[in-house]
Write a protein that holds these residues in place. Structure first.
Motif, mmCIF file in Angstrom:
data_model
loop_
_atom_site.group_PDB
_atom_site.id
_atom_site.type_symbol
_atom_site.label_atom_id
_atom_site.label_comp_id
_atom_site.label_asym_id
_atom_site.label_seq_id
_atom_site.Cartn_x
_atom_site.Cartn_y
_atom_site.Cartn_z
ATOM 1 N N ILE A 197 1.792 -3.467 8.878
ATOM 2 C CA ILE A 197 2.074 -2.695 7.649
ATOM 3 C C ILE A 197 0.937 -3.483 6.827
ATOM 4 O O ILE A 197 0.223 -2.591 6.044
ATOM 5 C CB ILE A 197 3.395 -3.042 7.150
ATOM 6 C CG1 ILE A 197 4.432 -2.414 8.174
ATOM 7 C CG2 ILE A 197 3.373 -2.372 5.872
ATOM 8 C CD1 ILE A 197 5.857 -2.836 7.688
ATOM 9 N N GLY A 198 0.555 -4.678 6.709
ATOM 10 C CA GLY A 198 -0.641 -5.169 5.765
ATOM 11 C C GLY A 198 -1.785 -4.639 6.167
ATOM 12 O O GLY A 198 -2.514 -4.335 5.263
ATOM 13 N N SER A 199 -2.137 -4.541 7.521
ATOM 14 C CA SER A 199 -3.440 -4.185 7.953
ATOM 15 C C SER A 199 -3.599 -2.577 7.700
ATOM 16 O O SER A 199 -4.813 -2.249 7.376
ATOM 17 C CB SER A 199 -3.618 -4.192 9.496
ATOM 18 O OG SER A 199 -3.477 -5.685 9.782
ATOM 19 N N ALA A 200 -2.375 -1.937 7.829
ATOM 20 C CA ALA A 200 -2.484 -0.531 7.606
ATOM 21 C C ALA A 200 -2.739 -0.250 5.990
ATOM 22 O O ALA A 200 -3.508 0.645 5.663
ATOM 23 C CB ALA A 200 -1.291 0.285 8.103
ATOM 24 N N TRP A 201 -2.081 -1.274 5.402
ATOM 25 C CA TRP A 201 -2.192 -0.895 3.763
ATOM 26 C C TRP A 201 -3.759 -1.216 3.379
ATOM 27 O O TRP A 201 -4.469 -0.568 2.450
ATOM 28 C CB TRP A 201 -1.530 -2.060 2.967
ATOM 29 C CG TRP A 201 -1.522 -1.965 1.581
ATOM 30 C CD1 TRP A 201 -1.018 -0.917 0.824
ATOM 31 C CD2 TRP A 201 -2.385 -2.735 0.930
ATOM 32 N NE1 TRP A 201 -1.255 -1.305 -0.375
ATOM 33 C CE2 TRP A 201 -1.956 -2.468 -0.493
ATOM 34 C CE3 TRP A 201 -2.785 -4.157 1.203
ATOM 35 C CZ2 TRP A 201 -2.554 -3.047 -1.635
ATOM 36 C CZ3 TRP A 201 -3.435 -4.820 -0.081
ATOM 37 C CH2 TRP A 201 -3.329 -4.464 -1.029
ATOM 38 N N LEU A 202 -4.435 -2.119 4.037
ATOM 39 C CA LEU A 202 -5.624 -2.666 3.960
ATOM 40 C C LEU A 202 -6.773 -1.479 4.435
ATOM 41 O O LEU A 202 -7.666 -1.050 3.498
ATOM 42 C CB LEU A 202 -6.121 -3.769 4.477
ATOM 43 C CG LEU A 202 -7.330 -4.405 4.146
ATOM 44 C CD1 LEU A 202 -7.571 -5.027 2.894
ATOM 45 C CD2 LEU A 202 -7.857 -5.687 5.083
#
Length: 150
Positions: free
Chosen positions: A50-55
């Motif tokens: 999720i964090g990578s997708a947000w970035l």
């Protein structure tokens, strides 16, 4: 899959996202970045989440000059949706995977539509939703390219 290969795929997806295409073909240009995010979350959930997708969504917001956080929110919610179901979807037949990808792409378009309406830019004609259909149609190719070799 190596980090260099992942970065290369993201660069290609970003270039496809901002590539100048005729206005008549815009509805047939799927969200390549989200397709890549879906593939990475399905095949490598321990390395991409999720964090990578947000970035990736923040970078997309900057590249497309959209409302900051709009794609970040849509991509993070889509990645969460994929991460919840990845163990099941990974073993689905290809047609059912395409249906799942269609739902994820459609939900992402819905989040972007809602945030655009908050900003005051309503748009709900058929060509706004068409990239979800095209994205589901090209999913077998993306899924094949992203699948890690075993």
């Amino acid at each position: 899959m190596s980090p260099i290969k992942i970065i290369f795929f993201f660069i290609v997806a970003m270039l496809l996202r901002i590539a100048p295409i005729p206005v008549t073909l815009y509805p047939f240009n799927p969200d390549w970045i989200l397709l890549l995010i879906i593939g990475l979350c399905l095949n490598m959930p321990e390395r991409f989440g999720i964090g990578s997708a947000w970035l990736a969504g923040l970078v997309t917001d900057v590249l497309t000059l959209k409302l900051l956080g709009q794609f970040a929110l849509a991509y993070a919610l889509s990645a969460y949706f994929v991460m919840v179901f990845y163990r099941r979807v990974r073993h689905f037949p290809l047609l059912q995977q395409c249906a799942f990808v269609f739902l994820v792409l459609l939900s992402s378009r819905l989040v972007i539509y809602i945030t655009s309406n908050i900003k005051g830019i309503p748009r709900a004609d058929w060509d706004y939703w068409m990239p979800a259909i095209v994205g589901a149609a090209v999913w077998p190719l993306i899924g094949y390219l992203i699948k890690p070799s075993r």
